[in-house]
Motif scaffolding. Structure first.
Motif, mmCIF file in Angstrom:
data_model
loop_
_atom_site.group_PDB
_atom_site.id
_atom_site.type_symbol
_atom_site.label_atom_id
_atom_site.label_comp_id
_atom_site.label_asym_id
_atom_site.label_seq_id
_atom_site.Cartn_x
_atom_site.Cartn_y
_atom_site.Cartn_z
ATOM 1 N N VAL A 151 0.747 -1.267 0.018
ATOM 2 C CA VAL A 151 -0.115 0.062 -0.084
ATOM 3 C C VAL A 151 0.844 1.248 -0.035
ATOM 4 N N GLY A 152 2.175 0.906 -0.104
ATOM 5 C CA GLY A 152 3.152 2.450 -0.429
ATOM 6 C C GLY A 152 3.965 2.650 0.712
ATOM 7 N N PHE A 153 3.831 1.932 1.945
ATOM 8 C CA PHE A 153 4.975 2.202 2.958
ATOM 9 C C PHE A 153 6.431 1.388 2.523
ATOM 10 N N ALA A 154 7.441 2.479 2.757
ATOM 11 C CA ALA A 154 8.755 1.844 2.738
ATOM 12 C C ALA A 154 9.461 1.479 4.204
ATOM 13 N N ILE A 155 10.321 0.840 4.333
ATOM 14 C CA ILE A 155 10.914 0.620 5.332
ATOM 15 C C ILE A 155 11.879 1.618 5.848
ATOM 16 N N ASP A 156 11.708 1.979 7.119
ATOM 17 C CA ASP A 156 12.268 3.657 7.558
ATOM 18 C C ASP A 156 13.686 3.073 8.289
ATOM 19 N N MET A 177 7.946 1.510 9.374
ATOM 20 C CA MET A 177 7.869 2.009 7.677
ATOM 21 C C MET A 177 7.155 3.407 7.892
ATOM 22 N N VAL A 178 7.224 3.942 6.591
ATOM 23 C CA VAL A 178 6.709 5.154 6.369
ATOM 24 C C VAL A 178 6.521 5.361 5.101
#
Length: 239
Positions: A151-156, A177-178
């Motif tokens: 859904v569009g989160f990336a690991i922060d 994630m962010v």
């Protein structure tokens, strides 16, 4: 038929309590966890907590839900409380313009339908576009990290050990994630992005959803109510 609707926490104490007891029961029975920051009940009085609830048509049976909480200096985001002792920079990192999707759960009755893994994550991102935020955070268990990515989160990777922490217990791995642009969703799966866009453009609709255990109809009502006692907060798409 399943209903998915959103409301500000203080506006519906009864539904908040059904959400809270269902979530707590699930954590304790199936995971042996009783102390988890998103299980705290302070959010029930918090005007800047938007509750996503999954229920039957009578609104008496709750099948699951999630919360979207805005950082407002009044109530810490669960991610701050959860990982602050491991990485104190989370406190300066979370500022006005941040929000978190947290407290996501679904009951055993609807397990395998895709409520927790698809519907709630998608709806959280739909709501983010209605809010005045720049960054949208989530703390994922290993099994939900791939859902976050979809859904569009990336690991922060700026937090913890390249984004990972042991939480809520020493044998549980959590990943921060962010999403840094809730509107464009540049990292979302293309098919997922189409589904999110459809819900954003049609906040009230009935839709056939397809999960691992087959298809089912969902009544969506996803317009965030304006503040009852103050000036409405408007975001990318208004309220």
């Amino acid at each position: 038929m399943i209903n998915v609707r959103v409301f500000r926490a203080p506006d519906d104490p009864e539904s908040c309590m059904r959400f809270y007891t269902g979530h707590l029961k699930l954590l304790e029975i199936y995971y042996g966890i009783s102390q988890v920051t998103s299980g705290n009940a302070d959010w029930m009085q918090h005007e800047n907590t938007i509750v996503i609830i999954v229920e039957d048509e009578t609104r008496t049976k709750t099948y699951g839900g999630a919360r979207v909480q805005l950082a407002d200096g009044l109530l810490p985001l669960p991610i701050e409380t959860a990982i602050g002792k491991y990485d104190p920079k989370i406190y300066s990192y979370i500022k006005k313009g941040s929000a978190e999707i947290c407290g996501m759960w679904n009951s055993k009755e609807v397990a395998g339908m895709g409520i927790g893994s698809q519907v709630l994550a998608r709806v959280g991102v739909v709501l983010a576009a209605q809010l005045p935020i720049d960054t949208f955070h989530v703390l994922c268990a290993p099994i939900t990290t791939r859902i976050g990515k979809r859904v569009g989160f990336a690991i922060d990777e700026s937090l913890g050990n390249k984004g990972t922490f042991f939480y809520p217990k020493d044998d549980f791995l959590a990943t921060a994630m962010v999403i840094n642009d809730c509107y464009s969703l540049e990292y979302a799966d293309p098919k997922e992005k189409l589904l999110i866009t459809d819900l954003r453009e049609n906040l009230v609709q009935t839709k056939l959803e397809v999960g691992p255990k087959g298809s089912y109809e969902v009544n969506y009502s996803l317009r965030i109510p304006s503040h009852a006692h103050s000036t409405p907060v408007t975001g990318n798409q208004g309220l």
